[in-house]
Design an enzyme around this catalytic site. Structure first.
Site, PDB file in Angstrom:
ATOM      1  N   GLY A  46      57.079  17.378   7.306  1.00 56.42           N
ATOM      2  CA  GLY A  46      57.257  15.962   7.586  1.00 56.42           C
ATOM      3  C   GLY A  46      58.730  15.676   7.758  1.00 56.42           C
ATOM      4  O   GLY A  46      59.579  16.434   7.255  1.00 56.42           O
ATOM      5  N   CYS A 106      62.097  18.719  -0.234  1.00 61.46           N
ATOM      6  CA  CYS A 106      62.566  17.819   0.819  1.00 61.46           C
ATOM      7  C   CYS A 106      63.693  18.497   1.589  1.00 61.46           C
ATOM      8  O   CYS A 106      64.597  19.072   0.991  1.00 61.46           O
ATOM      9  CB  CYS A 106      63.079  16.526   0.191  1.00 61.46           C
ATOM     10  SG  CYS A 106      63.667  15.344   1.411  1.00 61.46           S
TER      11      CYS A 106
HETATM   12 NI    NI Z   1      61.861  14.411   2.366  1.00 65.06          NI
END
Ligand code: NI
Length: 193
Positions: A46, A106
């Protein structure tokens, strides 16, 4: 299409609340395409526009929406692959329930895994690349990916979920590592987003 540089903490753009997109035009479509390319190259599952330096409410994921549902399948081997792509402009969560916990990584928070509790079922409304409103339901890990990306649109990253002491230590370590150049071989346990 182009691979864009990914901004990392503590860059200030990652703390900004991103602005809604006024019009889904050619510029937005090009950005969606560049973001997908950047996500696949990273690789990640993502990516939100602030992560590539654009403070607008746009995100892509490599988890699919099929017939209005994004549901995690058993042994989902294609997760993160090019055959899975969802593009969202101005996404809003209209329903959320249940709870689940996953270890999240992330691309903007290198070498860090954080356990996060989130809703296990959500409904999202968003515009597609043609400016058409659509909505879908997401479950389990897929619901988590969308919620993680939407946090980026509100200026929140995984470091905000660390205690002040842990955050300070992490950012200090990151600064030191940047000064010494790359060389760390630590990788997050799950794909970054
Ligand atoms: Ni992220």
């Amino acid at each position: 299409m182009a691979i864009l540089p990914i901004y990392e903490v503590p860059h200030p753009i990652l703390k900004q609340v991103a602005a809604p997109v006024a019009r889904v035009d050619e510029r937005v479509v090009r950005l969606l395409e560049d973001m997908a390319e950047t996500m696949y190259a990273a690789p990640g599952i993502g990516l939100a526009a602030p992560q590539v330096g654009v403070s607008e409410r746009i995100l892509v994921t490599a988890v699919p929406v099929r017939e209005g549902v994004s549901r995690e399948e058993e042994a989902d081997e294609e997760l993160g692959s090019r055959s899975y792509l969802t593009e969202l402009v101005n996404p809003v969560i209209t329903e959320a329930d249940g709870l689940c916990v996953f270890d999240e990584g992330c691309l903007s928070v290198p070498d860090m895994v954080v356990e996060v509790e989130r809703a296990s079922r959500i409904v999202i409304e968003a515009l597609d690349r043609h400016g058409q409103l659509f909505s879908f339901e997401a479950h389990g890990f897929y619901a988590v990916v969308f919620q993680h990306e939407m946090d980026h649109l509100d200026g929140r990253t995984l470091v905000d979920r660390l205690s002040p002491l842990k955050r300070r230590m992490y950012l200090k370590k990151l600064k030191k590592r940047r000064r010494n150049g790359p060389g760390s071989d630590e990788r997050p346990a799950v794909a970054g987003s």
